[in-house]
Scaffold this active site. Structure first.
Site, PDB file in Angstrom:
ATOM      1  N   GLU A   3      59.426  32.831 -44.227  1.00 62.97           N
ATOM      2  CA  GLU A   3      59.721  33.529 -45.508  1.00 62.97           C
ATOM      3  C   GLU A   3      60.660  32.421 -46.304  1.00 62.97           C
ATOM      4  O   GLU A   3      60.844  31.339 -46.182  1.00 62.97           O
ATOM      5  CB  GLU A   3      60.136  34.904 -45.461  1.00 62.97           C
ATOM      6  N   LYS A  58      56.065  30.773 -50.531  1.00 62.31           N
ATOM      7  CA  LYS A  58      56.273  30.598 -49.073  1.00 62.31           C
ATOM      8  C   LYS A  58      55.649  28.947 -48.910  1.00 62.31           C
ATOM      9  O   LYS A  58      55.305  28.815 -47.651  1.00 62.31           O
ATOM     10  CB  LYS A  58      55.734  31.483 -48.222  1.00 62.31           C
ATOM     11  N   ARG A 111      50.727  23.238 -35.477  1.00 55.16           N
ATOM     12  CA  ARG A 111      50.264  24.798 -35.230  1.00 55.16           C
ATOM     13  C   ARG A 111      49.883  25.479 -36.509  1.00 55.16           C
ATOM     14  O   ARG A 111      50.025  26.399 -36.768  1.00 55.16           O
ATOM     15  CB  ARG A 111      51.247  25.749 -34.782  1.00 55.16           C
TER      16      ARG A 111
END
Ligand SMILES: [Zn+2]
Length: 274
Positions: A3, A58, A111
């Site tokens: 966040e 974000k 990722r």
């Protein structure tokens, strides 16, 4: 999910490691990691200098002067410094090597399975779907009690509205629960029933908690680490989030977990009465 605090820390780490450096190599693992062809990703970044880093909600913003990189880590993504160049793979989904004084700096955007590293023309980043509808940043001067009062004059529950990025940019499930606990507001409350005093408390708690979380370099549960591979420390300061069954730090009542706005939600039934 990173966040606002975690994304701020990562963006500042990338600046500390690579600001003023020139991209020597750039590659992505799969075409769906970015919004341009992999060859174009390389061609548009190589030779460019990282001028600034920032954050919109974000999303991490990497300013290379005539091209802007928008990195969204979503749930599992991280930024890691590698010791040397490595071709992208399933783990290291996008890799940049930046040259300059001393050893090159290799950054892996790891990722990005649901995330991405998109390229935009400078100024066009406002058109990005995740940016175009963002509400005010909690650290901007647009985020005032007056703004929040008007944004919350709706029947929806307060938790759902605070999670809505068009109401406030950058906060998600962890910090919303912490903010509502600090404000003594039940997450199921209809926003339009909040008093001015309660909205003021939510506003103050949002600014304070996000600020303290950045100072603690974010919250780490599993996958979040900063670009130096270090974990954040704010999980040690969380008052309710993931603390179901533990005593409330304020009154001793057991923290309960429920589901509100589709998300696991932690509250103290005494401090946050409905
Ligand atoms: Zn309590």
């Amino acid at each position: 999910m990173p966040e606002l605090p975690e994304v701020t820390v990562i963006s500042e780490d990338v600046a500390a490691l690579a600001l003023g450096r020139e991209v020597l190599k750039a590659a992505v693992f799969r075409p769906d990691v970015t919004n341009v062809d992999p060859e174009e990703f390389e061609r548009r970044l190589v030779g460019k200098t990282l001028r600034a880093t920032g954050r919109r909600g974000k999303v991490i913003v990497l300013d290379f002067d005539d091209v802007v990189g928008l990195v969204h880590l979503v749930i599992s993504g991280r930024v890691l410094r590698l010791s040397e160049w490595r071709e992208p793979d399933r783990m290291n989904t996008a890799v940049l090597e930046l040259g300059g004084e001393g050893e090159p700096v290799v950054l892996a955007f790891t990722r990005l399975w649901l995330g991405y590293f998109d390229l935009y023309e400078p100024g066009d980043e406002d058109k990005h779907p995740l940016i175009s509808r963002l509400g005010p940043d909690p650290f901007s001067e647009d985020f005032t009690v007056e703004y929040l009062t008007s944004a919350l004059s709706r029947k929806a529950n307060i938790k759902g509205l605070l999670l809505d990025q068009s109401v406030v940019a950058g906060i998600g499930n962890i910090y919303v629960d912490e903010v509502l606990f600090a404000a003594g507001v039940n997450p199921s409350r209809k926003a339009n029933t909040l008093t001015t005093e309660e909205i003021k408390k939510i506003h103050t708690a949002t600014c304070n908690i996000l600020h303290r979380a950045i100072e603690a370099r974010g919250t780490t549960f599993d996958s979040y680490h900063d670009a130096f591979g270090e974990t954040g420390q704010f999980q040690n300061q969380l008052k309710v989030f993931t603390r179901a069954g533990e005593p409330c730090p304020r009154c001793g009542t057991q923290i309960v977990k429920s589901r509100i706005a589709g998300r696991g939600t932690y509250t103290c039934p005494s401090c946050q009465p409905l």
